[in-house]
Design a protein around this motif. Structure first.
Motif, mmCIF file in Angstrom:
data_model
loop_
_atom_site.group_PDB
_atom_site.id
_atom_site.type_symbol
_atom_site.label_atom_id
_atom_site.label_comp_id
_atom_site.label_asym_id
_atom_site.label_seq_id
_atom_site.Cartn_x
_atom_site.Cartn_y
_atom_site.Cartn_z
ATOM 1 N N ALA A 1 0.842 -1.198 0.000
ATOM 2 C CA ALA A 1 0.000 0.000 0.000
ATOM 3 C C ALA A 1 0.875 1.245 0.000
ATOM 4 O O ALA A 1 1.807 1.360 0.787
ATOM 5 N N GLY A 2 0.595 2.158 -0.923
ATOM 6 C CA GLY A 2 1.305 3.424 -0.977
ATOM 7 C C GLY A 2 2.684 3.383 -1.620
ATOM 8 O O GLY A 2 3.384 4.392 -1.627
ATOM 9 N N ASP A 3 3.104 2.254 -2.162
ATOM 10 C CA ASP A 3 4.429 2.140 -2.792
ATOM 11 C C ASP A 3 4.513 2.945 -4.082
ATOM 12 O O ASP A 3 3.506 3.375 -4.639
ATOM 13 N N SER B 1 -2.558 -3.203 -6.508
ATOM 14 C CA SER B 1 -1.753 -3.612 -5.351
ATOM 15 C C SER B 1 -1.412 -2.455 -4.423
ATOM 16 O O SER B 1 -0.977 -2.680 -3.294
ATOM 17 N N LEU B 2 -1.605 -1.214 -4.882
ATOM 18 C CA LEU B 2 -1.320 -0.053 -4.048
ATOM 19 C C LEU B 2 -2.346 0.139 -2.943
ATOM 20 O O LEU B 2 -2.117 0.901 -2.019
ATOM 21 N N VAL C 1 2.278 4.734 -9.852
ATOM 22 C CA VAL C 1 2.769 3.789 -10.850
ATOM 23 C C VAL C 1 3.121 4.588 -12.095
ATOM 24 O O VAL C 1 2.272 5.298 -12.620
ATOM 25 N N VAL C 2 4.382 4.481 -12.525
ATOM 26 C CA VAL C 2 4.825 5.147 -13.744
ATOM 27 C C VAL C 2 5.275 4.073 -14.715
ATOM 28 O O VAL C 2 6.109 3.231 -14.386
ATOM 29 N N GLY C 3 4.686 4.091 -15.901
ATOM 30 C CA GLY C 3 5.057 3.157 -16.950
ATOM 31 C C GLY C 3 5.808 3.876 -18.049
ATOM 32 O O GLY C 3 5.397 4.960 -18.481
ATOM 33 N N VAL C 4 6.924 3.302 -18.485
ATOM 34 C CA VAL C 4 7.726 3.883 -19.557
ATOM 35 C C VAL C 4 7.823 2.868 -20.683
ATOM 36 O O VAL C 4 8.101 1.687 -20.437
ATOM 37 N N ASP C 5 7.591 3.314 -21.910
ATOM 38 C CA ASP C 5 7.711 2.428 -23.059
ATOM 39 C C ASP C 5 8.046 3.252 -24.294
ATOM 40 O O ASP C 5 7.736 4.443 -24.354
ATOM 41 N N PHE D 1 9.429 12.370 -13.178
ATOM 42 C CA PHE D 1 8.518 11.230 -13.104
ATOM 43 C C PHE D 1 8.408 10.658 -11.703
ATOM 44 O O PHE D 1 7.622 9.746 -11.466
ATOM 45 N N SER D 2 9.184 11.182 -10.753
ATOM 46 C CA SER D 2 9.127 10.643 -9.395
ATOM 47 C C SER D 2 7.795 11.029 -8.752
ATOM 48 O O SER D 2 7.224 12.079 -9.070
ATOM 49 N N PRO D 3 7.281 10.189 -7.856
ATOM 50 C CA PRO D 3 5.993 10.509 -7.211
ATOM 51 C C PRO D 3 6.004 11.860 -6.500
ATOM 52 O O PRO D 3 5.022 12.584 -6.535
#
Length: 123
Positions: free
Chosen positions: A39-41, A60-61, A70-74, A107-109
């Motif tokens: 939680a909270g990750d 899952s958070l 959650v940051v997704g990079v593609d 991109f950091s929270p």
């Protein structure tokens, strides 16, 4: 039994449950067994297309009020899946090997919460 055009059980199950790919079940199993995400990750998903792991990571958070990100990079543009994702999920279309430190920090929270609207983030 496999064949062209035939979907296996996990493909059908993923569609039924709203996941964008059957790979969601891999992370669900790992999460169940090892509790990788709490939680909270904060989660970084490199090579996030098509987004099934974004969905499971967000689930899952825990509840929205627990926080997390959650940051997704593609390399491909990935839209945040509408099912199983909330405002904590953002995607970035970029080559992670070519991101400069300043861009990566954006991109950091912590930065995402301070500056809610970053033009490079889509969510």
């Amino acid at each position: 039994m496999s064949g062209a055009g035939l979907q296996d059980f996990y493909c059908r199950e993923a569609q039924r449950l709203g996941y964008v790919a059957r790979s969601a079940f891999k992370l669900l199993q790992m999460q169940k067994q090892f509790k990788l995400i709490g939680a909270g990750d904060s989660v970084l998903d490199l090579g996030c297309a098509p987004g099934a792991w974004l969905q499971v990571a967000c689930q899952s958070l825990g509840p929205l009020e627990k926080g997390g990100a959650v940051v997704g990079v593609d390399l491909k543009k990935v839209n945040v899946p509408s099912h199983h994702c909330d405002s904590r999920v953002k995607t970035v279309c970029a080559d992670v090997m070519n991101l400069r430190m300043v861009q990566a920090r954006a991109f950091s929270p912590q930065e995402m919460h301070q500056e809610r609207r970053c033009p490079q983030l889509k969510g």
